[in-house]
Scaffold this motif. Structure first.
Motif, mmCIF file in Angstrom:
data_model
loop_
_atom_site.group_PDB
_atom_site.id
_atom_site.type_symbol
_atom_site.label_atom_id
_atom_site.label_comp_id
_atom_site.label_asym_id
_atom_site.label_seq_id
_atom_site.Cartn_x
_atom_site.Cartn_y
_atom_site.Cartn_z
ATOM 1 N N LEU A 168 -50.796 -5.816 37.130
ATOM 2 C CA LEU A 168 -50.624 -5.574 35.688
ATOM 3 C C LEU A 168 -50.869 -4.120 35.265
ATOM 4 C CD1 LEU A 168 -52.128 -8.967 34.542
ATOM 5 C CD2 LEU A 168 -49.731 -8.305 34.486
ATOM 6 N N THR A 307 -40.954 -9.136 34.267
ATOM 7 C CA THR A 307 -42.385 -9.178 33.969
ATOM 8 C C THR A 307 -42.609 -9.643 32.541
ATOM 9 O OG1 THR A 307 -42.692 -7.334 35.470
ATOM 10 C CG2 THR A 307 -44.485 -7.747 33.930
ATOM 11 N N GLY A 310 -41.832 -13.263 32.222
ATOM 12 C CA GLY A 310 -42.879 -14.072 32.861
ATOM 13 C C GLY A 310 -44.093 -14.209 31.957
ATOM 14 N N ILE A 311 -44.465 -13.128 31.296
ATOM 15 C CA ILE A 311 -45.637 -13.160 30.405
ATOM 16 C C ILE A 311 -45.348 -14.033 29.171
ATOM 17 C CG2 ILE A 311 -47.072 -11.709 28.876
ATOM 18 C CD1 ILE A 311 -46.805 -9.489 31.080
ATOM 19 N N LYS A 313 -43.165 -16.528 28.955
ATOM 20 C CA LYS A 313 -42.718 -17.891 29.276
ATOM 21 C C LYS A 313 -43.674 -18.967 28.744
ATOM 22 C CE LYS A 313 -41.101 -20.722 33.009
ATOM 23 N NZ LYS A 313 -40.537 -20.787 34.313
ATOM 24 N N LYS A 315 -44.734 -19.450 25.827
ATOM 25 C CA LYS A 315 -45.626 -19.052 24.722
ATOM 26 C C LYS A 315 -44.769 -18.669 23.500
ATOM 27 C CE LYS A 315 -49.471 -17.973 27.553
ATOM 28 N NZ LYS A 315 -49.008 -17.613 28.895
ATOM 29 N N GLU A 398 -45.997 -4.552 30.614
ATOM 30 C CA GLU A 398 -47.071 -5.545 30.709
ATOM 31 C C GLU A 398 -47.910 -5.534 29.432
ATOM 32 O OE1 GLU A 398 -46.180 -3.383 32.982
ATOM 33 O OE2 GLU A 398 -45.964 -4.397 34.904
ATOM 34 N N VAL A 402 -47.962 -8.687 26.582
ATOM 35 C CA VAL A 402 -49.213 -9.406 26.299
ATOM 36 C C VAL A 402 -49.623 -9.161 24.841
ATOM 37 C CG1 VAL A 402 -51.672 -9.532 26.883
ATOM 38 C CG2 VAL A 402 -49.970 -9.447 28.718
ATOM 39 N N SER A 415 -54.922 -11.192 30.438
ATOM 40 C CA SER A 415 -54.028 -12.332 30.165
ATOM 41 C C SER A 415 -54.064 -13.402 31.248
ATOM 42 C CB SER A 415 -52.595 -11.824 30.044
ATOM 43 O OG SER A 415 -52.149 -11.363 31.319
ATOM 44 N N TYR A 417 -52.166 -13.453 33.677
ATOM 45 C CA TYR A 417 -50.805 -13.604 34.213
ATOM 46 C C TYR A 417 -50.740 -13.121 35.664
ATOM 47 C CZ TYR A 417 -45.870 -12.711 35.023
ATOM 48 O OH TYR A 417 -44.613 -12.678 35.574
ATOM 49 N N PRO A 419 -48.358 -11.735 38.416
ATOM 50 C CA PRO A 419 -47.001 -11.182 38.514
ATOM 51 C C PRO A 419 -46.121 -11.956 39.496
ATOM 52 C CG PRO A 419 -48.638 -9.443 38.565
ATOM 53 C CD PRO A 419 -49.389 -10.730 38.625
ATOM 54 N N SER A 420 -44.852 -12.136 39.092
ATOM 55 C CA SER A 420 -43.923 -12.914 39.924
ATOM 56 C C SER A 420 -43.445 -12.080 41.111
ATOM 57 C CB SER A 420 -42.736 -13.323 39.042
ATOM 58 O OG SER A 420 -41.527 -13.110 39.686
#
Ligand code: MIC
Ligand code: SF4
Length: 642
Positions: A168, A307, A310-311, A313, A315, A398, A402, A415, A417, A419-420
């Motif tokens: 991140l 990224t 992904g964060i 997703k 929400k 990032e 967030v 967060s 999270y 990372p993918s």
């Protein structure tokens, strides 16, 4: 003695001069790019040069800055640029295909080649190991015509990256750290090269984020080596044949070496109103935000977007925040759609914009009054967003994503999270939005299509023997080209209409300036340090030329702007003693006796103001002095010189 990466590329392209720092070198340019906001002027200048076809290996005209027009002006500009591309032998990247720097990186950049572009963030190409530089439109026109691009041979700075970034923390945080260390004028006269074991941990788009924002250091360019990671990126783009290794020699000499341990870096933010006003995100917690914008040529790659997706997703964006996401290219957009990430962003409430510069240049999404905007972009100059009293922070994707969820500036490490690791083996290449030019024989009979908003480019006049005039404006340090010639939705449509554009000159500092300059018949401008930092827009010189400005006297200048002044025929002069800046005020009568002779002979001029003599310096190469004597670069080339 060994050579740096830049020295190797420069020596392979050197057509004039020697590689002695501080002296003029002329370089053969392999590739050029333009975008629509500077392109119209560049092609008008190319037309004026009377050359039938571009002579570079590759030239591309992009439309990416101003694409959703409300009047006919931009549409006319686009049609003109398309007609020029077709006639003169350039590729034309249609609106919607993406931001010039991102598309160029994906489809055209080649390690070891030279590229100049009429956009200051052209060094994005340095992420691929090319020597890529921002330049004024006229310099690009000259290069398209086969002329050399002249720079002052830069000094070499090496930044060694060690170790690996923590989760991140990302490439944006690296360049923000470099800005914290070096400042917005720390790169002037330098090429910044990256090395060290940390380089192999960074992908090409991450490297491009770093070289892109090297522009904010004032550097001539920034560059990474071309290695196996570069090769892999080009392979995914279906261009492995374009790969070649580019490395510095082990014993290359640098003027300055900076060491950065990646593992100790934290998420950073450039606070209002300068990219070097850098603080740790962890220290800014609690600042309430109104808006988040993800995108721009700095942070709009597939990995950046992934990224963010992904964060977000599963929400929902904070009710207090308006979040926009701008993929950098159609390729990125398509990949996001194919892998479902686009759907995650839309579901979370992100507003997806088309692949252009958009809010970065004030084309929409101006923040609310006194609003706080978090942007993954590269510039947060006052007023650039379109809201004069907005507070713009520059952060990583990032931090942006967030914070969009919390509604406050938030350290992304809080967060949770993870990372993918998702990657694609090949990218979905589709060049159907890039239009090839007409054949040489067909091109001859083609007409350029000019709408009524396209006016002639003003022409400079040879430096007179003496200058007697008034100081019509005095400004402070770090004046940007966004101060001199603002952009944004209201003004950008007039980029090919200098008389109309002149009404907005210095609007951020002093809206009465254009009328005053006209009334006084022009004069000189006095500035502080780093005058003209920021963009490559030659309009920041052409408009003052139109308003009768004869010279700018400053403590120091940013590189591209100083070149643009000379190209326009305006003399850039510096105070020999910076404290003399205080001796001249707005409205003072100023004389530059014997200035014509000083420029011709290379001696330093004097300025008389309020009965006092002030020593000035003309930091000009002999070619620049000849350009000023001729009345600007267009006249100089018309005399058959390069
Ligand atoms: C910018 O980021 O300021 C721009 C808009 O891309 C400029 C070019 C322009 O003014 O057209 C730049 O960076 O050169
Ligand atoms: Fe476009 Fe912004 Fe990049 Fe300039 S900095 S090219 S306006 S995205």
């Amino acid at each position: 003695m060994g050579m740096t990466i830049a020295e190797k590329i420069i020596s392979a392209h050197l057509v004039e001069g020697e590689m002695i720092p501080g002296t003029d070198v002329g370089l053969r340019i392999d590739q050029t790019l333009t975008q629509d906001a500077t392109g119209t002027m560049a092609y008008l200048e190319f037309e004026a040069m009377g050359i039938p076809r571009v002579k570079t290996e590759l030239s591309v005209a992009y439309i990416d800055h101003n694409t959703l027009q409300s009047g006919f002006e931009n549409a006319d500009d686009h049609r003109f640029i398309q007609s020029a591309a077709e006639k003169y032998g350039l590729l034309f990247s249609r609106p919607g295909n993406g931001i010039c720097h991102q598309v160029h990186l994906e489809r055209f950049g080649i390690p070891g080649k030279t590229l100049i572009g009429s956009d200051s963030h052209t060094p994005t190409g340095g992420g691929l190991g090319m020597l890529a530089m921002g330049a004024g439109g006229l310099d690009v026109a000259v290069a398209m015509g086969g002329g050399a691009y002249h720079i002052v041979m830069p000094r070499m700075t090496r930044i060694n990256l060690h170790g690996r970034l923590s989760p991140l923390v990302s490439a944006k945080d690296i360049i923000l750290e470099v800005l914290r260390i070096m400042s917005v004028k720390g790169g002037v006269g330098k090429i910044i090269e990256y090395g060290g074991d940390g380089v192999s941990t960074l992908s090409v788009p991450e490297r491009a984020t770093i070289t892109n924002m090297g522009t904010e250091l004032g550097a001539t360019s920034s560059i990474f080596p071309s290695d196996e990671i570069t090769r892999e990126f080009l392979r995914k783009e279906g261009r492995e044949k374009d790969w070649r290794p580019v490395f510095a020699d082990e014993d290359a000499l640098y003027d300055e070496i900076i060491e950065i341990d990646l593992s100790t870096l934290e998420p950073l933010a450039a606070c209002p109103h300068s990219p070097d006003n850098v603080k740790k995100v962890s220290e800014l917690g609690g600042v309430k935000i109104d808006q988040v914008c993800v995108g721009s040529c700095t942070n709009s790659s597939f990995d950046d977007m992934l990224t963010v997706a992904g964060i977000l997703k599963g929400k929902t964006v904070s009710p207090a925040v308006s979040l926009t996401v701008t993929p950098g290219s159609r390729q990125v957009f398509r990949m996001l759609a194919d892998c479902g990430a686009l759907s995650d962003m839309i579901s979370a409430g992100a507003r997806v914009l088309e692949c252009t510069c958009g809010p970065c240049i004030g084309m929409g999404q101006s923040p609310v009054s006194r609003g706080v905007s978090l942007r993954t972009f590269n510039r947060n100059f006052k007023g650039r967003s379109g809201t004069a009293d907005a507070e713009v922070y520059l952060v990583s994707p990032e931090t942006a994503a967030v914070s969009a969820l919390t509604g406050f500036i938030t350290d992304p490490r809080s967060s949770g999270y993870v990372p993918s690791k998702f990657t694609l083996d090949v990218f979905p290449v589709n060049d159907n939005m890039i239009i090839p030019p007409a054949s040489e024989s067909a091109a001859e009979s083609l007409e350029l299509k000019k709408g009524p908003n396209i006016k002639e480019c003003p022409s400079g006049i040879p430096v007179p023997p003496n200058i007697e005039c008034e100081c019509v404006l005095k400004v402070g340090d770090n004046i940007t080209t966004d101060h001199i010639m603002p952009a944004g939705a209201k003004i950008l449509p007039y980029r090919s209409n200098i008389p109309k554009l002149s009404e907005f000159c210095f609007g951020v500092c002093d809206p009465s300036f254009p009328a005053r300059a006209r009334e006084k018949g022009g004069g000189v401008i006095v500035g502080g340090e780093n005058y003209g930092q920021g963009s490559s827009r030659e309009h920041a010189a052409l408009v003052p030329l139109y308003l009768g400005i004869k010279a700018v006297i400053a403590k120091s200048f940013a590189r591209i702007h100083a070149d643009n002044l000379v190209n326009a025929g305006i003399i850039p002069l510096v105070f020999a003693d910076p404290s003399d800046y205080d001796a001249v005020g707005e409205g003072d009568d100023v004389s530059l006796p014997g200035i014509g002779e000083c420029i011709a002979s290379g001696t330093d001029p004097e300025m008389t103001v309020n009965g006092r003599k002030i020593r000035l310096k003309a930091n000009l190469t002999s070619r620049q002095r000849k350009i000023l004597k001729a009345g600007g670069l267009l006249r100089f080339t018309a005399e058959g010189r390069t």
